[in-house]
Scaffold this motif. Sequence first.
Motif, PDB file in Angstrom:
ATOM      1  N   ALA A   1      22.811 -59.969  -9.750  1.00 52.71           N
ATOM      2  CA  ALA A   1      21.433 -59.794 -10.224  1.00 52.71           C
ATOM      3  C   ALA A   1      20.932 -58.390  -9.920  1.00 52.71           C
ATOM      4  O   ALA A   1      20.253 -57.773 -10.750  1.00 52.71           O
ATOM      5  N   ALA A   2      21.269 -57.861  -8.750  1.00 53.43           N
ATOM      6  CA  ALA A   2      20.851 -56.505  -8.392  1.00 53.43           C
ATOM      7  C   ALA A   2      21.469 -55.479  -9.333  1.00 53.43           C
ATOM      8  O   ALA A   2      20.787 -54.547  -9.783  1.00 53.43           O
ATOM      9  N   LEU A   3      22.753 -55.632  -9.656  1.00 52.45           N
ATOM     10  CA  LEU A   3      23.402 -54.703 -10.586  1.00 52.45           C
ATOM     11  C   LEU A   3      22.776 -54.794 -11.978  1.00 52.45           C
ATOM     12  O   LEU A   3      22.544 -53.765 -12.631  1.00 52.45           O
ATOM     13  N   ALA A   4      22.486 -56.000 -12.435  1.00 49.82           N
ATOM     14  CA  ALA A   4      21.902 -56.174 -13.764  1.00 49.82           C
ATOM     15  C   ALA A   4      20.471 -55.631 -13.821  1.00 49.82           C
ATOM     16  O   ALA A   4      20.087 -54.977 -14.799  1.00 49.82           O
ATOM     17  N   VAL A   5      19.690 -55.864 -12.775  1.00 58.09           N
ATOM     18  CA  VAL A   5      18.309 -55.360 -12.749  1.00 58.09           C
ATOM     19  C   VAL A   5      18.307 -53.837 -12.694  1.00 58.09           C
ATOM     20  O   VAL A   5      17.467 -53.185 -13.329  1.00 58.09           O
ATOM     21  N   ASN A   6      19.253 -53.247 -11.969  1.00 54.78           N
ATOM     22  CA  ASN A   6      19.348 -51.785 -11.920  1.00 54.78           C
ATOM     23  C   ASN A   6      19.683 -51.217 -13.300  1.00 54.78           C
ATOM     24  O   ASN A   6      19.097 -50.211 -13.715  1.00 54.78           O
ATOM     25  N   LEU A   7      20.590 -51.852 -14.014  1.00 55.70           N
ATOM     26  CA  LEU A   7      20.929 -51.399 -15.369  1.00 55.70           C
ATOM     27  C   LEU A   7      19.738 -51.593 -16.310  1.00 55.70           C
ATOM     28  O   LEU A   7      19.449 -50.733 -17.141  1.00 55.70           O
TER      29      LEU A   7
ATOM     30  N   ALA B   1      31.736 -50.690 -11.864  1.00 53.05           N
ATOM     31  CA  ALA B   1      32.458 -50.560 -10.593  1.00 53.05           C
ATOM     32  C   ALA B   1      32.009 -51.622  -9.588  1.00 53.05           C
ATOM     33  O   ALA B   1      32.841 -52.235  -8.897  1.00 53.05           O
ATOM     34  N   GLY B   2      30.701 -51.862  -9.506  1.00 55.06           N
ATOM     35  CA  GLY B   2      30.208 -52.899  -8.604  1.00 55.06           C
ATOM     36  C   GLY B   2      30.667 -54.280  -9.038  1.00 55.06           C
ATOM     37  O   GLY B   2      31.004 -55.122  -8.204  1.00 55.06           O
ATOM     38  N   GLY B   3      30.700 -54.527 -10.341  1.00 57.27           N
ATOM     39  CA  GLY B   3      31.201 -55.805 -10.843  1.00 57.27           C
ATOM     40  C   GLY B   3      32.667 -56.005 -10.533  1.00 57.27           C
ATOM     41  O   GLY B   3      33.094 -57.107 -10.173  1.00 57.27           O
ATOM     42  N   ALA B   4      33.451 -54.933 -10.656  1.00 56.45           N
ATOM     43  CA  ALA B   4      34.876 -55.033 -10.303  1.00 56.45           C
ATOM     44  C   ALA B   4      35.044 -55.326  -8.820  1.00 56.45           C
ATOM     45  O   ALA B   4      35.883 -56.149  -8.425  1.00 56.45           O
ATOM     46  N   LEU B   5      34.245 -54.689  -7.989  1.00 56.93           N
ATOM     47  CA  LEU B   5      34.312 -54.970  -6.549  1.00 56.93           C
ATOM     48  C   LEU B   5      33.866 -56.397  -6.235  1.00 56.93           C
ATOM     49  O   LEU B   5      34.438 -57.047  -5.353  1.00 56.93           O
ATOM     50  N   LEU B   6      32.857 -56.872  -6.938  1.00 57.35           N
ATOM     51  CA  LEU B   6      32.405 -58.243  -6.711  1.00 57.35           C
ATOM     52  C   LEU B   6      33.453 -59.266  -7.143  1.00 57.35           C
ATOM     53  O   LEU B   6      33.578 -60.329  -6.535  1.00 57.35           O
ATOM     54  N   LEU B   7      34.191 -58.960  -8.175  1.00 53.32           N
ATOM     55  CA  LEU B   7      35.257 -59.860  -8.592  1.00 53.32           C
ATOM     56  C   LEU B   7      36.459 -59.786  -7.648  1.00 53.32           C
ATOM     57  O   LEU B   7      37.137 -60.788  -7.420  1.00 53.32           O
TER      58      LEU B   7
ATOM     59  N   SER C   1      27.157 -63.561  -3.936  1.00 52.92           N
ATOM     60  CA  SER C   1      27.537 -62.738  -5.091  1.00 52.92           C
ATOM     61  C   SER C   1      26.528 -62.837  -6.228  1.00 52.92           C
ATOM     62  O   SER C   1      26.372 -61.896  -7.003  1.00 52.92           O
ATOM     63  N   GLY C   2      25.820 -63.948  -6.336  1.00 50.05           N
ATOM     64  CA  GLY C   2      24.816 -64.081  -7.393  1.00 50.05           C
ATOM     65  C   GLY C   2      23.692 -63.069  -7.244  1.00 50.05           C
ATOM     66  O   GLY C   2      23.241 -62.475  -8.226  1.00 50.05           O
TER      67      GLY C   2
ATOM     68  N   VAL D   1      13.433 -50.695 -10.234  1.00 48.73           N
ATOM     69  CA  VAL D   1      14.540 -50.166  -9.425  1.00 48.73           C
ATOM     70  C   VAL D   1      14.406 -50.642  -7.981  1.00 48.73           C
ATOM     71  O   VAL D   1      15.394 -51.030  -7.349  1.00 48.73           O
ATOM     72  N   ALA D   2      13.196 -50.649  -7.464  1.00 47.78           N
ATOM     73  CA  ALA D   2      12.972 -51.132  -6.090  1.00 47.78           C
ATOM     74  C   ALA D   2      13.336 -52.609  -5.972  1.00 47.78           C
ATOM     75  O   ALA D   2      13.912 -53.031  -4.960  1.00 47.78           O
ATOM     76  N   VAL D   3      13.025 -53.394  -6.988  1.00 50.77           N
ATOM     77  CA  VAL D   3      13.407 -54.813  -6.973  1.00 50.77           C
ATOM     78  C   VAL D   3      14.927 -54.950  -6.954  1.00 50.77           C
ATOM     79  O   VAL D   3      15.476 -55.806  -6.245  1.00 50.77           O
ATOM     80  N   ALA D   4      15.625 -54.110  -7.708  1.00 53.73           N
ATOM     81  CA  ALA D   4      17.090 -54.160  -7.708  1.00 53.73           C
ATOM     82  C   ALA D   4      17.645 -53.856  -6.321  1.00 53.73           C
ATOM     83  O   ALA D   4      18.561 -54.539  -5.834  1.00 53.73           O
ATOM     84  N   TRP D   5      17.109 -52.842  -5.654  1.00 50.36           N
ATOM     85  CA  TRP D   5      17.583 -52.511  -4.303  1.00 50.36           C
ATOM     86  C   TRP D   5      17.237 -53.605  -3.306  1.00 50.36           C
ATOM     87  O   TRP D   5      18.021 -53.896  -2.393  1.00 50.36           O
TER      88      TRP D   5
END
Length: 128
Positions: free
Chosen positions: A42-48, A24-30, A37-38, A84-88
């Motif tokens: 990165a935040a979405l990928a680190v969270n996953l 969902a976040g990737g769709a919003l970013l697109l 956006s980079g 997770v903290a790094v992602a946020w």
Amino acid sequence: METIGVPWFIVVRYLGPPLFLFVAGGALLLWRRPARSGLAWAALAVNLFAAALPFLWIGAQVLTGQADLTVIGLVMTLLQPGVVAVAWLLLLLALVSQPKIEVAVPGDRGDGGEADSGETERAPQNVG
């Protein structure tokens, strides 16, 4: 997943929300491309990655035979929330930081030449 001792429903339970957030976040970013956006990607990928980290850790323990060491489990218990903290923090940095904006001087076209065409350039103004 049963080969490492984790039932599938546990994997879906822990990886489902971060995976949905990534999609969902990737769709919003697109759809609405932000300035940084980079960092948001990165935040979405680190969270996953943080959500998958315990399962990767269990798999690595099973493959290496080090599953009985308590110290390694303690490191994992502290590492996953840190990721997770790094992602946020990456997401916060993406939202707070501003891109570099070039200031245009009225009368300067930026090419070094004079405004000889007779057209006046308009400076953007805040009307409202």
